[in-house]
Design a protein around this motif. Sequence first.
Motif, short mmCIF file in Angstrom:
data_model
loop_
_atom_site.label_atom_id
_atom_site.label_comp_id
_atom_site.label_asym_id
_atom_site.label_seq_id
_atom_site.Cartn_x
_atom_site.Cartn_y
_atom_site.Cartn_z
N PHE A 67 0.87 -1.17 -0.21
CA PHE A 67 -0.03 -0.31 -0.03
C PHE A 67 0.83 1.12 -0.12
CE2 PHE A 67 -3.25 -3.00 1.41
CZ PHE A 67 -4.21 -2.94 0.63
N TRP A 68 2.04 1.34 0.59
CA TRP A 68 2.94 2.32 0.83
C TRP A 68 3.46 2.65 -0.71
CZ3 TRP A 68 3.89 6.45 3.27
CH2 TRP A 68 4.79 7.14 2.83
N ILE B 234 1.98 1.84 -3.54
CA ILE B 234 0.67 2.29 -4.38
C ILE B 234 0.62 3.83 -3.98
CG2 ILE B 234 -1.85 2.31 -4.74
CD1 ILE B 234 -1.60 -0.77 -4.11
N CYS B 235 0.81 4.18 -2.62
CA CYS B 235 0.53 5.58 -2.38
C CYS B 235 1.92 6.24 -2.94
CB CYS B 235 0.72 5.63 -0.86
SG CYS B 235 -0.69 5.46 0.22
N ALA C 173 -7.51 -1.21 -2.77
CA ALA C 173 -6.52 0.02 -2.87
C ALA C 173 -7.08 1.16 -2.28
CB ALA C 173 -6.37 0.17 -4.36
N THR D 266 -5.01 2.57 0.95
CA THR D 266 -4.39 3.85 0.82
C THR D 266 -4.92 4.94 1.67
OG1 THR D 266 -5.26 4.26 -1.33
CG2 THR D 266 -3.39 3.29 -1.42
N ASP D 267 -5.97 5.04 1.56
CA ASP D 267 -6.78 6.16 2.31
C ASP D 267 -6.53 6.07 3.79
OD1 ASP D 267 -8.69 7.81 3.79
OD2 ASP D 267 -9.67 7.95 1.87
N ILE E 88 -2.79 7.01 4.52
CA ILE E 88 -2.58 8.52 4.40
C ILE E 88 -3.19 9.18 5.68
CG2 ILE E 88 -3.25 10.52 2.86
CD1 ILE E 88 -2.50 9.02 0.24
N HIS F 129 -3.25 12.44 -1.74
CA HIS F 129 -4.59 11.51 -1.83
C HIS F 129 -5.31 11.64 -3.07
CE1 HIS F 129 -8.76 10.57 -0.76
NE2 HIS F 129 -8.33 9.43 -0.63
N VAL G 181 -3.28 9.75 -5.68
CA VAL G 181 -3.26 8.52 -5.45
C VAL G 181 -4.51 7.56 -5.87
CG1 VAL G 181 -3.13 6.51 -3.64
CG2 VAL G 181 -1.56 8.45 -3.34
#
Length: 167
Positions: free
Chosen positions: A8-9, A11-12, A86, A90-91, A94, A124, A127
Amino acid sequence: MLVVLRLFWDICLLHRPPQDIPYSQSLLNVLLLMYAMVAFLALSPSDNAVKTMLEVTVEMSLIVIFVWGILAITRHLPRFKQTLCAFLGTDALISVLALPALAIGSEQAGEGAMIAMLVLMLWHWVVVGHIVHHALSQSLWVGLSVAFLYCLGFFQLMNWLFPMASA
């Protein structure tokens, strides 16, 4: 779990696409719980617990509806679990970074906290655009445009449903 957090990091940081997320119902369940906990922490300083739980439930429902909707319209529903994972992962990641600035409160927040929140909001948006771009197999510009409309609409709808107390 660290491997998933790293995913996830990445993806961010726009290094990996959402299709790298394992297609897993148990991962989706964990992410729903993680998102709910982080959202509750982000909202709870200013509200009572029942209202906060309602707001978190509405937030999560709107995310599910949005992801399902854009994938259904574009005939990409098989990507639903990975795309939803995702969005949620990711949300939540963040949002964890935003917790210190949110804990300060807007009344006491200095310029640094306000700038940090603006940077996190812009991050955000990018992303989400990255995720949408891959989920819909469209250009990054299309992804960013859809993400902008999503973020703006999400904020407006949540503010309409749960108005912030003004001083």
